[in-house]
Design a protein around this motif. Structure first.
Motif, PDB file in Angstrom:
ATOM      1  N   THR A   1       3.750 -35.010 -21.753  1.00 29.66           N
ATOM      2  CA  THR A   1       2.637 -34.368 -20.628  1.00 29.66           C
ATOM      3  C   THR A   1       2.757 -35.115 -19.089  1.00 29.66           C
ATOM      4  O   THR A   1       2.879 -34.012 -18.401  1.00 29.66           O
ATOM      5  N   LYS A   2       2.777 -36.652 -19.571  1.00 28.82           N
ATOM      6  CA  LYS A   2       2.986 -37.169 -18.050  1.00 28.82           C
ATOM      7  C   LYS A   2       3.786 -37.880 -17.523  1.00 28.82           C
ATOM      8  O   LYS A   2       4.645 -38.905 -18.872  1.00 28.82           O
TER       9      LYS A   2
ATOM     10  N   ASP B   1      -2.476 -30.412 -21.396  1.00 25.48           N
ATOM     11  CA  ASP B   1      -1.774 -29.638 -20.359  1.00 25.48           C
ATOM     12  C   ASP B   1      -1.488 -28.183 -21.661  1.00 25.48           C
ATOM     13  O   ASP B   1      -0.821 -28.211 -22.450  1.00 25.48           O
ATOM     14  N   HIS B   2      -1.655 -27.338 -20.335  1.00 20.24           N
ATOM     15  CA  HIS B   2      -1.076 -25.873 -21.086  1.00 20.24           C
ATOM     16  C   HIS B   2      -1.385 -25.415 -21.802  1.00 20.24           C
ATOM     17  O   HIS B   2      -0.514 -24.874 -22.681  1.00 20.24           O
ATOM     18  N   THR B   3      -3.033 -25.774 -21.917  1.00 19.72           N
ATOM     19  CA  THR B   3      -3.671 -25.599 -23.626  1.00 19.72           C
ATOM     20  C   THR B   3      -3.166 -24.057 -24.771  1.00 19.72           C
ATOM     21  O   THR B   3      -3.270 -23.978 -25.412  1.00 19.72           O
TER      22      THR B   3
ATOM     23  N   HIS C   1      -2.325 -33.569 -11.532  1.00 18.85           N
ATOM     24  CA  HIS C   1      -2.783 -32.560 -12.342  1.00 18.85           C
ATOM     25  C   HIS C   1      -3.228 -32.564 -13.803  1.00 18.85           C
ATOM     26  O   HIS C   1      -3.923 -31.601 -14.918  1.00 18.85           O
ATOM     27  N   THR C   2      -3.287 -33.050 -14.558  1.00 17.40           N
ATOM     28  CA  THR C   2      -3.826 -33.803 -15.382  1.00 17.40           C
ATOM     29  C   THR C   2      -4.917 -34.589 -15.644  1.00 17.40           C
ATOM     30  O   THR C   2      -4.862 -35.625 -14.711  1.00 17.40           O
ATOM     31  N   THR C   3      -6.118 -35.586 -16.719  1.00 15.24           N
ATOM     32  CA  THR C   3      -7.159 -35.460 -16.435  1.00 15.24           C
ATOM     33  C   THR C   3      -6.343 -37.735 -16.348  1.00 15.24           C
ATOM     34  O   THR C   3      -6.954 -38.386 -15.174  1.00 15.24           O
TER      35      THR C   3
ATOM     36  N   SER D   1      -2.821 -38.037 -15.534  1.00 12.54           N
ATOM     37  CA  SER D   1      -2.252 -38.737 -14.646  1.00 12.54           C
ATOM     38  C   SER D   1      -3.055 -38.516 -13.058  1.00 12.54           C
ATOM     39  O   SER D   1      -2.743 -39.192 -12.201  1.00 12.54           O
TER      40      SER D   1
ATOM     41  N   ALA E   1      -5.709 -27.041  -7.332  1.00 17.42           N
ATOM     42  CA  ALA E   1      -5.261 -26.967  -8.677  1.00 17.42           C
ATOM     43  C   ALA E   1      -4.899 -25.433  -9.211  1.00 17.42           C
ATOM     44  O   ALA E   1      -5.359 -24.904  -8.909  1.00 17.42           O
TER      45      ALA E   1
ATOM     46  N   ARG F   1      -6.356 -25.588 -15.381  1.00 15.09           N
ATOM     47  CA  ARG F   1      -6.509 -26.507 -15.477  1.00 15.09           C
ATOM     48  C   ARG F   1      -7.884 -27.190 -15.092  1.00 15.09           C
ATOM     49  O   ARG F   1      -8.281 -25.957 -14.300  1.00 15.09           O
TER      50      ARG F   1
ATOM     51  N   SER G   1      -1.929 -30.979  -7.375  1.00 16.93           N
ATOM     52  CA  SER G   1      -0.697 -29.244  -7.439  1.00 16.93           C
ATOM     53  C   SER G   1       0.673 -30.399  -6.722  1.00 16.93           C
ATOM     54  O   SER G   1       0.679 -30.773  -5.924  1.00 16.93           O
TER      55      SER G   1
END
Length: 586
Positions: free
Chosen positions: A109-110, A232-234, A383-385, A387, A418, A422, A568
């Motif tokens: 993910t990261k 991410d990308h849930t 762009h994730t929590t 990261s 974003a 997200r 982003s």
């Protein structure tokens, strides 16, 4: 030292209701921008020019309904891989050809891109001819396909593009008119280029997930890696980290060694289960400090504490690849994974070449700093929590170091956007402690003239929706600062001319919305960045109200300006197009 600005006053217009107000503002912004740009690609005849190739490639971008169809079809993984195999064969390749690329396959993910960058640099430092496939690109599409660390040249990209596109186009009538979507096409193109250019190895970054990703058509990679996992990308991968771990573990292959960084207990258990079911030997990487060296601590070319786990994973991936390359008959022992956890990989002593490779690694748009005179830019595609938390830690440390050396007060400006599903409000909340003087929001539209931006055009989201998202971000930012929403009928500040709203007295928060990235950067720099002062820059940026320019008095008074661009990778790429003009000519 960070300057604090007082709240500014703004005159706002009355619109009928809160909902209509949001719709009207986004519509007005989109209408204005449409005077300067178009999201439609004119029909292109196949030719041998790079821009012709990019415009044709853009016709393969999927729209929102097609993306929804892809999401539904992911419940049938065999369909996805069978479709990819069919496209590959229509392009003149077979899956078995990919075995010759000696692939290192990396998901996560990261940090998966940074891990790939470290790995590629290490093996290139040994003298191997490397291929590197990554996504997304920042400035130009050809960045996704690299030979020996450099984006493939425009001439070669164009040559190979038409080879693959032509073969697929010629066979589409016998396949219900089907053509591969954007990312699937680029994946096929990358494999074709790596085979034609006879690379010694290919480092391949997964697009989304793993199990159903089109890169997972690879059958016999030499080694696989999993970077840090998160949410991410849930809508595609699932709404829990365990479901996401199941998807990521889908790249494991029988008897192919795999490594993962330390993960939370739940996803680690899923990775272990997947490895056991697939009969894949899996190890967890040691901490970077556990590697013994003769030169003290390992130095990394990428900043941030979070890069340490990526570097450890890269060491294990490159070391394992080298072992197989040099010891062709070596069989990696099966771990069986019968114990309570995943076994720890050996923290070997990195060679001087590995050490140098880690130190020499460059990966644009990730914890990157650019100093342009009195303006310093901090760019990170977080762009994730998780990261974003890592980015905040890096920015606060880096900015403080720069501010200690400043000869006077420094102002901080946030440039944020974003995309997708997200949670922008949650990401913005993490940025509040950075004490920005201004927060600037803009869509991932590079500049007002779209004709120069074929590489960065996105047809999947309308301009109006992008701008509405910016307005939502502005509102979230003001709420985080205790300002709250505008009173009914009083929209937030519109910073472009002719937006069609009548002003009335009201209070303005520290949030501003611009219609494109260039306008946002120009406002933040206030004429103090020589790179943004090109003769045609004003023609490529949407006009800004003179009254808004006056609001930036603080930015003209301070000694230095620090600008964080985050949220982003597409936003960061659009910024780099203006801040590093050489990035589009390499």
């Amino acid at each position: 030292m960070v300057c604090c600005c007082s709240r500014m006053w703004w005159r706002r217009g009355t619109v009928f209701s809160a909902l209509l107000r949001q719709q009207k503002r986004a519509s007005n912004l989109a209408s204005l921008l449409s005077k300067y740009s178009s999201t439609k690609t004119a029909p292109q005849l196949p030719g041998m020019e790079y821009q012709d190739a990019i415009c044709t490639l853009n016709t393969l971008q999927t729209n929102a309904s097609a993306l929804e169809q892809v999401r539904r079809e992911r419940g049938n993984p065999q369909f996805q891989l069978v479709a990819m195999r069919s496209f590959l064969e229509r392009a003149g390749l077979v899956v078995e050809d990919l075995d010759n690329l000696n692939i290192i396959h990396v998901t996560g993910t990261k940090g998966k891109g940074s891990t790939c960058a470290f790995t590629e640099q290490i093996l290139r430092s040994y003298g191997f001819r490397t291929g590197f496939y990554s996504s997304p690109h920042l400035v130009e599409v050809r960045e996704r396909i690299r030979i020996n660390g450099q984006p493939i040249g425009k001439e070669l990209f164009t040559k190979y593009f038409w080879q693959i596109y032509g073969r697929l186009d010629e066979t589409k009538e016998t396949h219900s008119g089907s053509m591969p979507a954007y990312f699937r096409f680029l994946t096929i193109l990358a494999f074709h280029i790596f085979l034609q250019e006879k690379v010694d190895l290919a480092v391949v970054e997964v697009g989304i997930g793993g199990a159903y990703d089109c890169t997972n058509i690879i059958k016999k990679p030499w080694v696989c890696g999993v970077s840090s996992l998160g949410i991410d990308h849930t809508q595609i991968l699932g709404d829990t980290i365990e479901k996401i771990a199941w998807q990521k573990g889908g790249i494991f292959k029988p008897e192919v060694p795999a490594f993962t960084v330390q993960q939370p207990e739940g996803p680690m258990a899923v990775l272990k289960q997947r490895a056991t079911e697939i009969e894949c030997p899996l190890w967890v990487c040691p901490d970077l400090k556990d590697y013994q060296t003769d030169c003290g601590h390992l130095q990394l070319g990428l900043a941030g504490q979070h890069q340490r786990s990526n570097a450890s994973l890269a060491l294990q991936l490159s070391h394992t690849w080298l072992q197989r390359r040099c010891l062709q008959d070596q069989n990696f022992p099966s771990t069986h994974l019968e114990g309570p956890g995943v076994p720890l990989a050996t923290p070997f002593t990195p060679s001087p070449i590995m050490t140098k490779g880690l130190a020499d690694t460059v990966w644009a748009g990730r914890t990157q700093m650019l100093k342009h005179g009195e303006v310093t830019y901090f760019l990170d595609g977080a762009h994730t929590t998780r990261s974003m938390q890592a980015c905040v830690h890096w920015f606060q440390e880096a900015a403080v170091r720069c501010e200690r050396n400043a000869s006077g007060p420094v102002a901080r400006v946030l440039v944020f956007n974003a995309t997708g599903e997200r949670d922008s409000a949650a990401l913005l909340k993490l940025l509040v402690p950075c004490q920005f003087d201004f927060a600037v929001f803009c869509p991932n539209i590079t500049e007002a003239i779209a004709s120069c931006n074929a590489d960065q055009q996105n047809f999947n989201v309308s301009v109006e929706n992008m701008l509405r998202r910016c307005l939502d971000n502005e509102r979230s930012w003001r709420q985080h600062h205790g300002v709250g929403e505008s009173p009914p009928g009083r929209p937030g500040p519109l910073l472009i001319q002719d937006a069609g709203l009548s002003p009335v007295p009201g209070r303005q928060a520290e949030a501003l919305v611009f219609p494109c990235i260039l306008s946002a950067l120009q406002w933040a720099a206030q004429g103090r960045d020589p790179v943004l002062l090109s003769r045609d820059a004003d023609k490529r940026a949407a006009p800004v109200k003179p009254s808004v320019t006056a609001k930036a008095a603080l930015l003209r008074e301070v000694t230095e300006i620090h600008v964080l661009v985050v949220g982003s990778l597409h936003l960061v790429g659009g910024a780099l197009k203006h801040l590093d003009p050489s990035s589009s000519s390499k």
